[in-house]
Design a protein around this motif. Structure first.
Motif, PDB file in Angstrom:
ATOM      1  N   ASP A 214       0.821  -1.211   0.000  1.00  0.00           N
ATOM      2  CA  ASP A 214       0.000   0.000   0.000  1.00  0.00           C
ATOM      3  C   ASP A 214       0.860   1.268   0.000  1.00  0.00           C
ATOM      4  OD1 ASP A 214       0.957  -0.023   2.574  1.00  0.00           O
ATOM      5  OD2 ASP A 214      -0.982   0.261   3.533  1.00  0.00           O
ATOM      6  N   THR A 215       2.078   1.156  -0.538  1.00  0.00           N
ATOM      7  CA  THR A 215       2.955   2.315  -0.681  1.00  0.00           C
ATOM      8  C   THR A 215       3.117   2.637  -2.158  1.00  0.00           C
ATOM      9  OG1 THR A 215       4.151   1.794   1.349  1.00  0.00           O
ATOM     10  CG2 THR A 215       5.235   3.272  -0.208  1.00  0.00           C
ATOM     11  N   LEU A 216       2.641   3.812  -2.542  1.00  0.00           N
ATOM     12  CA  LEU A 216       2.740   4.264  -3.922  1.00  0.00           C
ATOM     13  C   LEU A 216       4.017   5.081  -4.087  1.00  0.00           C
ATOM     14  CD1 LEU A 216       1.530   4.721  -6.770  1.00  0.00           C
ATOM     15  CD2 LEU A 216       0.398   6.752  -5.815  1.00  0.00           C
ATOM     16  N   ARG A 217       4.853   4.683  -5.011  1.00  0.00           N
ATOM     17  CA  ARG A 217       6.103   5.387  -5.312  1.00  0.00           C
ATOM     18  C   ARG A 217       5.884   6.201  -6.586  1.00  0.00           C
ATOM     19  NH1 ARG A 217       6.013   0.687  -3.303  1.00  0.00           N
ATOM     20  NH2 ARG A 217       7.250   0.129  -1.497  1.00  0.00           N
ATOM     21  N   LEU A 218       5.686   7.490  -6.401  1.00  0.00           N
ATOM     22  CA  LEU A 218       5.330   8.361  -7.526  1.00  0.00           C
ATOM     23  C   LEU A 218       6.393   8.400  -8.617  1.00  0.00           C
ATOM     24  CD1 LEU A 218       3.745  11.350  -5.600  1.00  0.00           C
ATOM     25  CD2 LEU A 218       2.556   9.656  -7.003  1.00  0.00           C
ATOM     26  N   ASP A 219       7.650   8.156  -8.261  1.00  0.00           N
ATOM     27  CA  ASP A 219       8.720   8.230  -9.266  1.00  0.00           C
ATOM     28  C   ASP A 219       8.759   7.023 -10.189  1.00  0.00           C
ATOM     29  OD1 ASP A 219       9.586   6.459  -7.295  1.00  0.00           O
ATOM     30  OD2 ASP A 219      11.649   7.194  -7.289  1.00  0.00           O
TER      31      ASP A 219
ATOM     32  N   GLY B 292      -9.332   9.422  -6.138  1.00  0.00           N
ATOM     33  CA  GLY B 292      -8.451  10.561  -5.917  1.00  0.00           C
ATOM     34  C   GLY B 292      -8.457  11.013  -4.476  1.00  0.00           C
ATOM     35  N   VAL B 293      -7.705  12.065  -4.207  1.00  0.00           N
ATOM     36  CA  VAL B 293      -7.759  12.674  -2.885  1.00  0.00           C
ATOM     37  C   VAL B 293      -9.124  13.336  -2.753  1.00  0.00           C
ATOM     38  CG1 VAL B 293      -5.255  12.952  -2.666  1.00  0.00           C
ATOM     39  CG2 VAL B 293      -6.619  14.787  -3.678  1.00  0.00           C
TER      40      VAL B 293
ATOM     41  N   GLU C 206      -0.086  13.160  -3.893  1.00  0.00           N
ATOM     42  CA  GLU C 206       1.239  13.755  -3.779  1.00  0.00           C
ATOM     43  C   GLU C 206       1.987  13.073  -2.639  1.00  0.00           C
ATOM     44  OE1 GLU C 206       0.536  17.880  -3.004  1.00  0.00           O
ATOM     45  OE2 GLU C 206      -0.057  18.300  -5.070  1.00  0.00           O
ATOM     46  N   ALA C 207       3.301  13.176  -2.657  1.00  0.00           N
ATOM     47  CA  ALA C 207       4.119  12.608  -1.584  1.00  0.00           C
ATOM     48  C   ALA C 207       3.610  13.116  -0.238  1.00  0.00           C
ATOM     49  CB  ALA C 207       5.579  12.978  -1.790  1.00  0.00           C
TER      50      ALA C 207
ATOM     51  N   ALA D 174      -9.568   4.680   1.863  1.00  0.00           N
ATOM     52  CA  ALA D 174      -8.620   3.632   2.241  1.00  0.00           C
ATOM     53  C   ALA D 174      -7.264   4.290   2.519  1.00  0.00           C
ATOM     54  CB  ALA D 174      -8.486   2.595   1.119  1.00  0.00           C
ATOM     55  N   SER D 175      -6.498   3.634   3.359  1.00  0.00           N
ATOM     56  CA  SER D 175      -5.162   4.126   3.679  1.00  0.00           C
ATOM     57  C   SER D 175      -4.208   3.801   2.555  1.00  0.00           C
ATOM     58  CB  SER D 175      -4.644   3.475   4.961  1.00  0.00           C
ATOM     59  OG  SER D 175      -5.446   3.861   6.045  1.00  0.00           O
ATOM     60  N   LEU D 176      -3.288   4.718   2.336  1.00  0.00           N
ATOM     61  CA  LEU D 176      -2.279   4.572   1.297  1.00  0.00           C
ATOM     62  C   LEU D 176      -1.118   5.483   1.679  1.00  0.00           C
ATOM     63  CD1 LEU D 176      -1.624   3.637  -1.702  1.00  0.00           C
ATOM     64  CD2 LEU D 176      -2.629   5.801  -2.394  1.00  0.00           C
ATOM     65  N   THR D 177       0.092   4.994   1.522  1.00  0.00           N
ATOM     66  CA  THR D 177       1.269   5.809   1.762  1.00  0.00           C
ATOM     67  C   THR D 177       1.814   6.246   0.423  1.00  0.00           C
ATOM     68  OG1 THR D 177       1.771   4.574   3.782  1.00  0.00           O
ATOM     69  CG2 THR D 177       3.563   5.868   2.801  1.00  0.00           C
ATOM     70  N   VAL D 178       2.039   7.536   0.247  1.00  0.00           N
ATOM     71  CA  VAL D 178       2.547   8.047  -1.017  1.00  0.00           C
ATOM     72  C   VAL D 178       3.940   8.624  -0.796  1.00  0.00           C
ATOM     73  CG1 VAL D 178       2.139   9.616  -2.960  1.00  0.00           C
ATOM     74  CG2 VAL D 178       0.194   8.579  -1.753  1.00  0.00           C
ATOM     75  N   GLU D 179       4.895   8.107  -1.564  1.00  0.00           N
ATOM     76  CA  GLU D 179       6.285   8.575  -1.480  1.00  0.00           C
ATOM     77  C   GLU D 179       6.702   9.212  -2.771  1.00  0.00           C
ATOM     78  OE1 GLU D 179       8.482   4.977  -0.651  1.00  0.00           O
ATOM     79  OE2 GLU D 179       7.962   5.066   1.459  1.00  0.00           O
TER      80      GLU D 179
END
Length: 148
Positions: free
Chosen positions: A41-46, A78-79, A118-119, A143-148
């Motif tokens: 559940d960690t989204l890596r934007l790069d 989306g957010v 966004e991060a 839902a929970s999500l971690t954005v890096e």
């Protein structure tokens, strides 16, 4: 509809939004999980451009009973500030139904672009529009999500 710019400014100063869809039109009722291409559940934007969202049946809503040719088009991700605007948010690029009971539900694949993520973000909202695409009523969930 407000015609006076002064009235709109006054309402904005009080924290009243005059554009978009009211939360009451999209009450909580969707249960879903988010998976990134990395399987967590960690989204890596790069490096990650899509999210998989699995909508599970609940007391309020059964996504499997809502099948149809264009059912996936009724979802937006989306957010909260993004999906609160009429019709805004990412729309799914594909969808499929889980192959076994453990993965029952409707899985939708969304592009990250258009979500407003966004991060540092920690939550994402999903909305389902009742009726035609762009409808002003339906259900939502977070839902929970971690954005890096």
């Amino acid at each position: 509809m407000l015609r006076s710019t002064g009235a709109a400014v006054g309402l904005a100063a009080l924290g009243v939004t005059t554009v978009g869809t009211a939360a009451a039109h999209f009450p909580e009722g969707l249960e879903f999980t988010v998976r990134t291409p990395g399987g967590d559940d960690t989204l890596r934007l790069d490096s990650e451009t899509h999210l998989a969202v699995t909508v599970r049946p609940s007391e309020e809503f059964d996504p499997l009973a809502k099948q149809g040719r264009r059912i996936a088009e009724r979802y937006r991700l989306g957010v909260s500030d993004v999906v609160a605007v009429d019709g805004a948010g990412a729309r799914p690029v594909t969808s499929f139904v889980g192959a076994d009971h453990a993965d029952s539900g409707l899985t939708l694949v969304f592009p990250v672009e258009g979500t407003g993520l966004e991060a540092g973000d920690t939550e994402v909202e999903l909305r389902w529009e009742r009726g035609e695409v762009g409808a002003h009523h339906g259900l939502s969930g977070t839902a929970s999500l971690t954005v890096e």
